[in-house]
Design a protein around this motif. Structure first.
Motif, PDB file in Angstrom:
ATOM      1  N   LEU A 410      46.447  30.210  29.142  1.00  0.00           N
ATOM      2  CA  LEU A 410      46.834  29.438  28.294  1.00  0.00           C
ATOM      3  C   LEU A 410      46.744  29.967  26.700  1.00  0.00           C
ATOM      4  CD1 LEU A 410      46.447  26.326  30.284  1.00  0.00           C
ATOM      5  CD2 LEU A 410      48.614  26.760  29.257  1.00  0.00           C
ATOM      6  N   GLY A 411      46.002  31.240  26.698  1.00  0.00           N
ATOM      7  CA  GLY A 411      45.636  31.666  25.388  1.00  0.00           C
ATOM      8  C   GLY A 411      44.116  31.440  24.715  1.00  0.00           C
ATOM      9  N   ALA A 412      43.879  30.368  24.447  1.00  0.00           N
ATOM     10  CA  ALA A 412      42.794  29.716  23.888  1.00  0.00           C
ATOM     11  C   ALA A 412      41.933  29.812  25.167  1.00  0.00           C
ATOM     12  CB  ALA A 412      42.669  28.599  23.064  1.00  0.00           C
ATOM     13  N   TRP A 413      42.362  29.409  26.281  1.00  0.00           N
ATOM     14  CA  TRP A 413      41.511  29.101  27.442  1.00  0.00           C
ATOM     15  C   TRP A 413      42.297  29.804  28.828  1.00  0.00           C
ATOM     16  CZ3 TRP A 413      41.934  25.310  31.612  1.00  0.00           C
ATOM     17  CH2 TRP A 413      43.137  24.714  31.359  1.00  0.00           C
ATOM     18  N   TRP A 414      41.664  29.845  29.746  1.00  0.00           N
ATOM     19  CA  TRP A 414      42.388  30.254  31.173  1.00  0.00           C
ATOM     20  C   TRP A 414      41.399  29.791  32.130  1.00  0.00           C
ATOM     21  CZ3 TRP A 414      40.482  33.566  34.715  1.00  0.00           C
ATOM     22  CH2 TRP A 414      39.066  34.520  34.536  1.00  0.00           C
ATOM     23  N   PHE A 415      42.160  29.723  33.492  1.00  0.00           N
ATOM     24  CA  PHE A 415      41.020  29.326  34.673  1.00  0.00           C
ATOM     25  C   PHE A 415      41.820  30.069  35.835  1.00  0.00           C
ATOM     26  CE2 PHE A 415      44.812  26.247  34.695  1.00  0.00           C
ATOM     27  CZ  PHE A 415      44.978  26.200  36.183  1.00  0.00           C
ATOM     28  N   ASN A 416      40.716  30.140  36.693  1.00  0.00           N
ATOM     29  CA  ASN A 416      41.417  30.645  38.223  1.00  0.00           C
ATOM     30  C   ASN A 416      40.828  29.514  39.132  1.00  0.00           C
ATOM     31  OD1 ASN A 416      40.148  32.107  40.865  1.00  0.00           O
ATOM     32  ND2 ASN A 416      41.796  33.189  39.965  1.00  0.00           N
ATOM     33  N   LEU A 417      41.801  29.417  40.200  1.00  0.00           N
ATOM     34  CA  LEU A 417      41.340  28.226  41.187  1.00  0.00           C
ATOM     35  C   LEU A 417      41.817  28.818  42.420  1.00  0.00           C
ATOM     36  CD1 LEU A 417      40.451  25.210  41.733  1.00  0.00           C
ATOM     37  CD2 LEU A 417      42.750  24.621  41.415  1.00  0.00           C
ATOM     38  N   ARG A 418      40.853  29.124  43.290  1.00  0.00           N
ATOM     39  CA  ARG A 418      41.042  29.950  44.588  1.00  0.00           C
ATOM     40  C   ARG A 418      40.396  29.318  45.675  1.00  0.00           C
ATOM     41  NH1 ARG A 418      36.657  32.187  42.738  1.00  0.00           N
ATOM     42  NH2 ARG A 418      35.352  33.676  44.214  1.00  0.00           N
ATOM     43  N   PRO A 419      41.034  29.327  46.906  1.00  0.00           N
ATOM     44  CA  PRO A 419      40.294  28.686  48.229  1.00  0.00           C
ATOM     45  C   PRO A 419      39.367  29.607  48.784  1.00  0.00           C
ATOM     46  CG  PRO A 419      42.447  29.645  48.780  1.00  0.00           C
ATOM     47  CD  PRO A 419      42.588  29.722  47.211  1.00  0.00           C
ATOM     48  N   SER A 420      38.400  28.787  49.358  1.00  0.00           N
ATOM     49  CA  SER A 420      37.383  29.709  49.936  1.00  0.00           C
ATOM     50  C   SER A 420      37.815  30.033  51.158  1.00  0.00           C
ATOM     51  CB  SER A 420      36.092  28.594  50.366  1.00  0.00           C
ATOM     52  OG  SER A 420      35.442  29.164  51.407  1.00  0.00           O
ATOM     53  N   ASN A 421      37.332  31.272  51.721  1.00  0.00           N
ATOM     54  CA  ASN A 421      37.706  31.865  53.167  1.00  0.00           C
ATOM     55  C   ASN A 421      37.277  31.193  54.360  1.00  0.00           C
ATOM     56  OD1 ASN A 421      39.536  34.078  52.043  1.00  0.00           O
ATOM     57  ND2 ASN A 421      37.863  35.062  51.555  1.00  0.00           N
ATOM     58  N   THR A 422      36.220  30.581  54.072  1.00  0.00           N
ATOM     59  CA  THR A 422      35.360  30.130  55.140  1.00  0.00           C
ATOM     60  C   THR A 422      35.441  28.517  55.416  1.00  0.00           C
ATOM     61  OG1 THR A 422      33.483  30.383  54.115  1.00  0.00           O
ATOM     62  CG2 THR A 422      34.255  32.229  55.490  1.00  0.00           C
ATOM     63  N   GLU A 423      35.462  27.552  54.218  1.00  0.00           N
ATOM     64  CA  GLU A 423      35.073  26.325  54.141  1.00  0.00           C
ATOM     65  C   GLU A 423      36.251  25.636  53.494  1.00  0.00           C
ATOM     66  OE1 GLU A 423      30.747  26.077  52.842  1.00  0.00           O
ATOM     67  OE2 GLU A 423      31.542  27.604  51.760  1.00  0.00           O
ATOM     68  N   PRO A 424      36.236  24.429  53.381  1.00  0.00           N
ATOM     69  CA  PRO A 424      37.514  23.515  52.852  1.00  0.00           C
ATOM     70  C   PRO A 424      37.092  23.160  51.373  1.00  0.00           C
ATOM     71  CG  PRO A 424      36.092  22.085  54.049  1.00  0.00           C
ATOM     72  CD  PRO A 424      35.375  23.424  54.413  1.00  0.00           C
ATOM     73  N   LEU A 425      37.178  24.429  50.700  1.00  0.00           N
ATOM     74  CA  LEU A 425      36.549  24.153  49.071  1.00  0.00           C
ATOM     75  C   LEU A 425      37.849  25.145  48.135  1.00  0.00           C
ATOM     76  CD1 LEU A 425      32.792  25.290  49.511  1.00  0.00           C
ATOM     77  CD2 LEU A 425      33.720  23.018  49.448  1.00  0.00           C
ATOM     78  N   LEU A 426      37.822  24.581  47.175  1.00  0.00           N
ATOM     79  CA  LEU A 426      38.363  25.133  46.210  1.00  0.00           C
ATOM     80  C   LEU A 426      37.546  25.663  45.099  1.00  0.00           C
ATOM     81  CD1 LEU A 426      41.770  23.109  45.316  1.00  0.00           C
ATOM     82  CD2 LEU A 426      41.488  25.698  46.536  1.00  0.00           C
TER      83      LEU A 426
END
Length: 451
Positions: A410-426
């Protein structure tokens, strides 16, 4: 019945002896040789200091030799030195018995083929699993392989020192936390002949990890190193994981430097020596990295995280260097394999070529603030990712990509959200131009993810 969950995307790993034991290791050795057609060839095998390491190594070696391949047994060694041995000696494959940064009850195997090309889930590991699970392992070879002991510590030390030029370097004091892992064995011969004094922390090999877990990505495992650097008046500090292929550093004030910022520093050094080089970096890395690469005339290539993805990308682009935020650093002239030790030496060379401290080197290249990786347990990873994308992807000016999970810029900031391969985590990473924006947007994202 074998526990199939030990076969991961990048390696084989599980609890000893419940999921991974001597019988399983022997079968993996046989399947590894049969799958790669290594009968009559030689395989390099090493292990780290984990308490179950010797028993698992002997079982794996037994499987390899039963399948008709010879073994060069390096004994106790770091993972990066194992990769070096495979490439340097032009062997047909290699196996490292290690669970890297995992707690003491775990163990595992990192497998590679010729030129230290790593096996991954899709390229080798799943096929080895299927040979075992489906009971398709052939019987013993007509002629069993032999076992020879070897040592590459001296050659590997010379190889690592070859990545830096020592002419005109000022002396440095570096505090090194080996975490009772393999850095404690590999580093002393590397420091011989360098103008750097090192202060050792936990160099005794001990797979019970009596001082702290061998995982420097966790902030609590870095606290003692941070204090020691300040107390010793050191130029910087370095911490390694159990098999010594990952490295994190702290500056002279005891501030931890993120893996992506160390990668940015290393990229700067690489581009000074090789102008115009291609540099590969994982999608979660700070914007500081590609911005520096472009400023220095290099070619940044953004990719998904994971060594089995980054190494082929580097080979296809003839990239000189690759870096991940998780503390993995890959070098073309190290057979495209990762080495935390070479990354640490490169940082030391940069500091020793200037009058100021490490923080002075970093401040002009790191102009952002970051959240660090924040894990959230969620019931439905896909549904949460969709909801976040619908909310943030429709904002004005939003740039969305799915290279590795969900990235929204979003220009002034950005984020990455991705799932874990091995656990029920983001896993969430947020970066912004100022602390106020970071805190506001991070908190709003976490409320949505966990809500």
């Amino acid at each position: 019945m074998i526990d199939e969950s030990i076969f991961k995307a990048y390696d084989i790993r599980g609890l000893y002896p419940d999921a991974l034991n001597e019988d399983v290791a022997r079968d993996i050795g046989r399947a590894y040789v049969y799958h790669l057609g290594l009968g009559g060839s030689r395989v390099v095998v090493g292990r780290d200091m984990r308490l179950s390491g010797d028993a698992l190594k002997e079982a794996f070696v037994r499987g390899v030799t039963e399948a008709g391949a010879d073994v060069l047994d390096l004994g106790l060694v770091s993972t990066d030195a194992l990769y070096f041995a495979v490439g340097h000696l032009e062997e047909h494959g290699g196996a490292m018995i290690t669970a890297s940064h995992n707690p003491k009850d775990y163990n595992g195997l990192k497998l590679c083929r010729e030129q230290a090309i790593a096996l991954s889930g899709e390229e080798g590991i799943n096929q080895i699993r299927d040979l075992i699970v489906e009971d398709r392992l052939p019987g013993p070879a007509e002629y069993a392989g032999s076992v020879e002991e070897g040592d590459v510590a001296k050659e590997y030390a010379e190889h690592c020192r070859g990545f830096i030029s020592t002419d005109g370097l000022r002396p440095l004091k570096i505090v090194v936390d080996a975490g009772n892992g393999m850095a404690g064995k590999m580093l002393p011969p590397i420091f011989e002949g360098l103008p750097f004094e090192y202060v050792p922390m936990y160099f005794e090999l001990d797979g019970s990890f009596p001082n702290h877990p061998p995982n420097p990505i966790e902030p609590e495992n870095m606290e003692e190193l941070q204090r020691r650097v300040v107390e010793e008046g050191a130029d910087f500090g370095a911490a390694f994981d159990g098999d010594a292929d990952r490295c994190f550093i702290v500056d002279e004030g005891g501030n931890t430097i993120g893996g992506d910022i160390l990668a940015t520093l290393v990229a700067k050094s690489v581009l000074e020596k090789e102008p115009g080089a291609a540099i590969v970096y994982s999608a979660v890395c700070s914007k500081a990295l590609p911005e520096l690469v472009r400023r220095e005339g290099g070619r940044p290539i953004r990719t998904k995280a994971g060594h089995s993805i980054i190494k082929p990308q580097m080979r296809s682009n003839d990239a000189a260097f690759g870096g991940e935020h998780s503390g993995h650093f890959y070098f073309r002239d190290n057979y495209f394999a990762d080495s935390g030790i070479i990354a640490m030496l490169t940082a030391a060379e940069l500091v020793a070529r200037q009058d100021g401290p490490l923080s002075k080197l970093i401040s002009p290249i790191d102009t952002y603030v970051r959240s660090g990786e924040i894990n959230s347990e969620v019931e439905d990873q896909e549904a949460t990712l969709r909801a976040v994308e619908e909310s943030y992807g429709e904002r004005e000016g939003a740039e969305v990509d799915h290279l590795d999970g969900l990235t929204v810029d979003l220009g002034a900031w950005w984020f990455n959200l991705r799932p874990s391969n091995t656990e029920p985590l983001l896993r969430l990473n947020v970066e912004a131009k100022d602390a106020e924006t970071l805190e506001r947007e991070r908190d709003a994202l976490l409320e949505m993810i966990r809500g």
